[in-house]
Design an enzyme around this catalytic site. Structure first.
Site, PDB file in Angstrom:
ATOM      1  N   SER A 171       0.836  -1.202   0.000  1.00  0.00           N
ATOM      2  CA  SER A 171       0.000   0.000   0.000  1.00  0.00           C
ATOM      3  C   SER A 171       0.872   1.254   0.000  1.00  0.00           C
ATOM      4  O   SER A 171       1.790   1.376   0.796  1.00  0.00           O
ATOM      5  CB  SER A 171      -0.894  -0.025   1.240  1.00  0.00           C
ATOM      6  N   GLY A 172       0.572   2.149  -0.907  1.00  0.00           N
ATOM      7  CA  GLY A 172       1.319   3.409  -0.993  1.00  0.00           C
ATOM      8  C   GLY A 172       2.556   3.312  -1.854  1.00  0.00           C
ATOM      9  O   GLY A 172       3.312   4.274  -1.983  1.00  0.00           O
ATOM     10  N   THR A 211      -1.619   2.593  -8.020  1.00  0.00           N
ATOM     11  CA  THR A 211      -2.699   3.317  -8.697  1.00  0.00           C
ATOM     12  C   THR A 211      -2.132   4.373  -9.636  1.00  0.00           C
ATOM     13  O   THR A 211      -2.597   4.526 -10.779  1.00  0.00           O
ATOM     14  CB  THR A 211      -3.627   3.953  -7.645  1.00  0.00           C
ATOM     15  N   ASN A 220      -1.170   5.490   3.119  1.00  0.00           N
ATOM     16  CA  ASN A 220      -1.364   6.150   1.827  1.00  0.00           C
ATOM     17  C   ASN A 220      -2.551   7.093   1.928  1.00  0.00           C
ATOM     18  O   ASN A 220      -3.626   6.705   2.383  1.00  0.00           O
ATOM     19  CB  ASN A 220      -1.608   5.056   0.774  1.00  0.00           C
ATOM     20  N   SER A 245      -5.377   5.727  -0.602  1.00  0.00           N
ATOM     21  CA  SER A 245      -5.237   4.273  -0.697  1.00  0.00           C
ATOM     22  C   SER A 245      -6.470   3.642  -1.349  1.00  0.00           C
ATOM     23  O   SER A 245      -7.606   3.974  -1.000  1.00  0.00           O
ATOM     24  CB  SER A 245      -5.039   3.718   0.718  1.00  0.00           C
ATOM     25  N   SER A 246      -6.208   2.759  -2.292  1.00  0.00           N
ATOM     26  CA  SER A 246      -7.339   2.075  -2.947  1.00  0.00           C
ATOM     27  C   SER A 246      -7.880   1.045  -1.971  1.00  0.00           C
ATOM     28  O   SER A 246      -7.140   0.180  -1.517  1.00  0.00           O
ATOM     29  CB  SER A 246      -6.880   1.367  -4.213  1.00  0.00           C
ATOM     30  N   GLY A 302      -2.624  -3.069  -2.266  1.00  0.00           N
ATOM     31  CA  GLY A 302      -1.325  -3.690  -1.993  1.00  0.00           C
ATOM     32  C   GLY A 302      -1.289  -4.438  -0.683  1.00  0.00           C
ATOM     33  O   GLY A 302      -2.174  -4.281   0.177  1.00  0.00           O
ATOM     34  N   GLU A 317      -0.640  -5.286   2.898  1.00  0.00           N
ATOM     35  CA  GLU A 317      -0.563  -4.322   4.004  1.00  0.00           C
ATOM     36  C   GLU A 317      -0.542  -5.018   5.359  1.00  0.00           C
ATOM     37  O   GLU A 317      -1.148  -6.068   5.553  1.00  0.00           O
ATOM     38  CB  GLU A 317      -1.698  -3.301   3.920  1.00  0.00           C
TER      39      GLU A 317
END
Ligand SMILES: Nc1ncnc2c1ncn2[C@@H]1O[C@H](COP(=O)(O)OP(=O)(O)OP(=O)(O)O)[C@@H](O)[C@H]1O
Ligand SMILES: [Mg+2]
Length: 1079
Positions: A107-108, A112, A157, A160-161, A387, A389
């Site tokens: 993540s981050g 994306t 993030n 974050s998605s 991602g 995490e």
């Protein structure tokens, strides 16, 4: 001039890790760090792109950069995500291979962002046009919409998605985008009701409250203040660098571009508002008489407003929050909800509402961006999934997310590491095995259908009896105790191990990316994902277009007693589908690495990066690449692609493909160690060799293109020329035709004119003739008509009474005439011309005829009389006639001479001997011989003389002797003068100057004056060479005697001594002759 850079030019560190020397983890990290510090965030491992998150905007995503990387070889320029995107796009467009771009990282790490860069690059390089641009715009604008609803700020993030996204972009054969399909994977819906500390709810809530106008907020019954809403965490509502208000406008605009209707947008916002309102509904306990606890809504205002927004009857929803109806077979049991249950129901409703709204949004976007037409499209899939995490507290969502990442790692291993090594063995390429960690065991631990964690969870959820998270953990601990990647207190205890870092209610999984401690709490509930039926039915009853669609199971007519599939099961199935889908495509990897935990630029945390490098298996990746070959390709496509590099293989190779490739490669200046021949593929060791091949191919293609161009241009020019020639012939043919036509028309018109004139002339001629004929005919007709008329009249006149009188008259006249003529015949006078008798006229009307007849008769009688004459007598009468012409009515002597015949020779000179001598002396015949008196001028007395007239002269001779006294040739005579009286005097006048004129004129007297003068005149008449003799008849005339001119004057005298004429000389100049009147 175009600057050609290469992967090897001006490189910071090494651009491709395959070229790293010496290869170790340290040098790997050092290379990454070195490059990161020089803002080189991309590095290759062969064809895999490692992307470091710069946490700042770098000037390497400009349109110029896009142009730079466009249509360039992957290894030609310094590493860039655009190079990978270009490679994938060109291989999709030119080689018809479906592509997928797998973006992984925690993540981050920038997944994306990377996916957006790929999409924007493809959008920039693919075709253009109104329709294509619209599709591109819609595809790109789907991102802000989904990010607003599916992304949130987390501690790792800021954007974050919180959902997985896989987007298939579809292209046509030209490489123009046609549309796309988005698949979403499990939204982290728990975030709707609760967010960990330092995190936020989904962006859309904040965006709506900050960005919507006061008016629309009022419509949605919302306040701008975040703190008024329980579902929005207070501590981190505002995020640095995020402008929610501006983003709201962007999202609304994006929704419009994607194709959302205004009322759809409003419905969506109403739902978002409803979720916020829902969070504000609070419950209080209310003890019932039967001792059971029942929840009551504290303040119904929010409920009321929410019901108004969604068009739900308040009481229905209120009841749904207080009771729960369970239907089992034919039974229906209703139980009251306590406060905790009511809160659970509320949150479940909020989560469901939101996640279903999100799924609806994806479906709605798909509707808009769906490719038209049923033909097979080329597809490029872009996978941007949440991602890996590790949070402080990890729950079901993290478990699911990490499972998904395990699967992606698996596919990476499958395709890059294992598959590659296996391929070398399969192809018979010499190969030393490389050790790597295969995470298949971890995947198996989670997804195994028999004893996998997900299967266990499902089992626990479906098991009758009391099911709690503890029972689930217990079960897990028993079943997975032996698994080397699973740990829990229980399983450790069973091995007599103590681990205080592992709480009782947790279990730990050693993921490929690290150990994660999961709290078992909530697993069962979240997997069940239960929404009380009362609530779904209440929602179905809503008078709101969108809500009804979102809760189809609430339809009482379609009550399904079967439990819906669990969240874990659904996710596993969709991940399975995704994996299968990805395996059919050509993978392109982007491995995102996060340089630090602080979301800060320029910070490179070694340990963090090392950790990611390790779990991403990047070292193994490099090793495999280095040990093996950078590129491989089956012989057929390889020969097909490069056959133009060798004359023997171009354009067609007849033998087996492998031999063709061998021939081709041997013809190229490539060292033999650079490639190997496998069973079905050629393996190329170095990317540079491939690049060399590609470059040569590009040149060859250029040459071929030039050749084709040349031939095509030649053909085009020739066909153009032929066309021109043909056209020219057509044009000239037409022109000639036209010219000839014109000429022909001219000739024709001229001919027509000539013809018309000729015809006119002929016609006029004919007309004239015809007219003439007609006139002739008419004339003839008229004449014949008249003639016939006349004929007829003549023929029939006798029958006409009108003619009778005429006829009688004619007859009478005829009879009279007949009688007259017969009478005249018998009474005709004698034939003597001097007979004056003529019968009397019988009728008066015959006067004219009678006198005419008399005249004719007289003429005829005279003619008869004359016809009896001899020549001599005829001459006598002619003389008589001439005498009459000369003297009649002029001289008184004439009448007495008429009855006297002209004897001529009165003297009978030839017979008379006396005149014999004279007769002999006469040369010519004597026409007249007589005795005349020659008047003496002196006294007027006469002397007898013989007067002889011949044809030529007048001779005077003595009567007695017959001696010629004077002979005057007739031409010497100019005239003869006589008186008007009955005397016989005449004067012969001589022409002045003639020989005879000497003696002077002769004044003579004769009894036969008339005869003498007539004969003399006649001489002049008959002799053609002589002048006519002038006869002057007057009573006074001059006579030239020798020298004197004497006037002879005749006067009437008294008869004395008979009828004699006396002449006396009066004076010298006058002779007077007295002539007695005869009366
Ligand atoms: N190429 C880049 N250039 C500039 N900033 C970047 C880039 N990539 C990522 N970032 C920054 O990093 C942040 C996180 O990136 P991104 O949202 O892409 O991460 P992610 O991998 O998708 O994370 P998650 O798994 O949480 O969704 C972005 O909001 C952006 O600020
Ligand atoms: Mg993301």
């Amino acid at each position: 001039m175009e600057v050609k850079t290469s992967l090897l030019d001006n490189m910071i560190g090494v651009g491709d890790m395959v070229l790293l020397e010496p290869l170790s983890e340290d040098s790997f990290i050092e290379n990454l760090k070195n490059r990161f510090e020089h803002s080189e965030i991309y590095t290759y491992i062969g064809s895999v792109v490692i992307s470091m998150n710069p946490y700042r905007n770098l000037p390497i995503f400009t349109p110029e950069k896009v142009e730079e990387y466009r249509n360039r070889n992957f290894y030609e320029l310094s590493p860039h995500i655009y190079a990978l995107a270009d490679e994938a796009y060109r291989s999709l467009r030119d080689q018809d291979k479906d592509q997928c771009i797998l973006i992984t990282g925690e993540s981050g790490a920038g997944k994306t962002e990377a996916s957006k860069l790929v999409m924007s690059y493809v959008a920039a390089v693919c075709g253009k046009g109104q329709e294509v641009n619209k599709v591109k715009e819609q595809l790109l604008q789907s991102n802000p919409v989904l990010e607003a609803f599916g992304n949130a700020k987390t501690v790792r993030n800021d954007n974050s998605s919180r959902f997985g996204k896989y987007m298939d972009i579809e292209f046509d054969f030209k490489g123009d985008p046609l549309g796309g399909v988005i698949s979403n994977y499990l939204l982290e819906k728990s975030r709707v009701v609760k967010q960990p500390r330092g995190e936020r709810n989904f962006h859309v809530f904040y965006q709506l409250l900050s960005g919507a106008s006061d008016e629309s907020l009022k419509k949605l019954k919302l306040h701008r203040d975040f703190s008024k809403y329980n579902y929005l965490s207070l501590d981190s509502a505002a995020v640095n660098g995020l402008d929610d208000a501006a983003n709201f406008r962007t999202v609304r605009n994006a929704m419009q571009i994607v194709g959302f209707m205004e009322d759809e947008v409003q419905s969506v916002l109403e739902l978002v508002a409803a979720v916020l309102k829902l969070g504000n509904i609070e419950f209080k306990p209310d003890s019932r008489s039967n001792g059971s606890d029942e929840s009551r809504i504290k303040d119904k205002n929010d409920l009321k407003e929410m019901c108004e927004l969604l068009g739900i009857e308040q009481s229905v929803l209120e009841r749904a929050f207080s009771y729960r109806t369970v239907e089992a077979k034919s039974e229906k049991v209703s139980t009251t909800l306590n406060v905790a249950q009511a809160y659970y129901a509320r949150d479940a409703l909020a989560k469901n509402l939101y996640s279903r709204l999100f799924s609806w949004l994806v479906t709605r976007i798909n509707e808009s961006i769906k490719a038209q037409g049923k033909t097979r499209h080329k597809v490029m899939g872009v996978l941007d999934i949440y991602g890996f995490e590790i949070f402080e507290e990890n729950s079901f969502e993290q478990f699911i997310i990490n499972y998904c990442n395990e699967k992606l790692q698996q596919i990476f291993i499958e395709l890059t590491l294992r598959e590659e090594q296996e391929e070398y063995i399969r192809e018979g390429i010499e190969w030393t095995n490389i050790e790597y960690f295969n995470n298949a065991v971890i995947c198996n631990l989670i997804e195994n259908n028999k004893n996998g964690i997900l299967a266990m969870l499902d089992e626990e959820c479906l098991r009758p009896g009391t099911v709690t998270d503890e029972t689930f953990l217990d079960k897990l601990s028993t079943v997975c105790a032996e698994h080397q990647h699973f740990e829990s207190r229980l399983s450790k205890n069973s091995k007599f191990l103590t681990d205080h870092s592992l709480p009782h209610n947790c279990f730990r999984i050693q993921h490929y990316a690290g150990k994660v401690l999961y709290r078992a709490e909530g697993f069962v509930d979240k997997n069940n994902d239960l929404l009380y039926r009362d609530l779904s039915q209440a929602m179905y009853k809503a008078n709101h277009s969108l809500i009804k669609q979102l809760f189809p199971e609430g339809n009482p007519a379609k009550v399904n007693l079967k439990r819906p599939p669990t969240a874990g099961f659904q996710f596993k199935a969709s991940v399975g589908t995704l994996m299968r889908n990805l395996q059919t495509k050509n993978p392109n990897y982007i491995r995102c690495i996060k340089p630090n935990d602080k979301k800060a630029s320029h910070i490179f945390t070694d340990s963090l990066v090392r950790h990611q490098v390790r779990y991403l298996g990047l070292m193994e990746n490099v090793r495999v690449r280095r040990a093996g070959y950078a590129f491989r390709q089956p012989y057929e496509p390889c020969l097909e692609r490069y056959k133009m590099l060798c004359k023997r293989t171009w354009p067609h190779w007849q033998g087996p493909a492998r031999e063709g490739v061998e021939v081709m490669m041997s013809a190229l200046p490539v060292p033999a160690e650079e490639f190997s021949y496998g069973r079905s593929k050629i393996f190329i060791r170095n990317p540079r060799t491939l690049f060399f091949l590609e470059e040569r191919r590009r040149q060859c293609l250029q040459d071929l293109a030039t050749l084709i161009q040349k031939i095509y241009r030649g053909w085009k020019c020739r066909s153009h020329f032929l066309l021109l020639k043909k056209s020219q012939i057509v044009v000239s043919a037409w022109y000639r035709r036209y010219a000839q036509q014109k000429k022909y028309k001219k000739i024709k018109s001229a001919t027509t004119v000539v013809q018309s004139y000729t015809r006119g002339w002929q016609a006029r001629k004919l007309l004239r003739e015809l007219k003439h004929q007609k006139r002739c005919v008419q004339a003839v007709t008229t004449i014949s008509a008249f003639w016939h008329g006349t004929q007829i009249r003549r023929e029939y006149r006798k029958f006409f009474r009108a003619n009778a009188g005429r006829k009688i008259y004619d007859f009478t006249i005829q009879r009279i005439m007949q009688k007259y003529f017969l009478g005249l015949k018998s009474t005709l006078p004698s034939m003597s011309p001097v007979d004056k008798n003529w019968p009397a006229r019988p009728y008066l009307f015959l006067g004219g005829v009678h006198s005419e007849l008399r005249r004719i008769f007289h003429l005829w009688r005279c003619k008869k009389y004359r016809s009896k004459f001899t020549e001599e007598k005829k001459a006598v009468y002619e003389e008589k006639l001439e005498a009459s012409e000369i003297f009649k009515d002029k001289k008184a002597l004439y009448p007495s001479s008429v009855s006297q015949p002209f004897k001529g020779d009165y003297l009978e000179i030839n017979k008379n001997p006396k005149y014999q001598k004279l007769s002999i002396a006469m040369e010519d015949k004597v026409l007249l011989a007589d005795v005349v008196n020659k008047i003496n001028r002196a006294n007027g007395k006469g002397t007898a003389r013989l007067f002889l007239l011949t044809k030529n002269s007048v001779v005077l001779a003595d009567q007695k002797t017959g001696q010629v006294k004077a002979s005057v040739p007739l031409p010497d005579l100019s005239s003869v003068s006589v008186s008007t009286q009955s005397d016989g005097f005449f004067a012969l006048k001589l022409k002045e100057g003639s020989a005879s004129a000497v003696k002077g004129d002769f004044l003579l007297s004769s009894e036969h004056l008339i005869e003498i003068i007539t004969k003399m005149h006649r001489m002049g008449t008959t002799a053609s060479d002589r002048e006519q003799l002038d006869i002057d008849i007057s009573d006074e005339f001059l006579v030239q005697f020798k020298h004197d001119k004497v006037c002879v004057k005749f006067i009437p005298g008294v008869p004395k001594n008979g009828n004699s004429v006396s002449c006396k000389r009066k004076n010298n100049r006058l002779l007077e002759v007295s002539v007695p009147s005869t009366a």
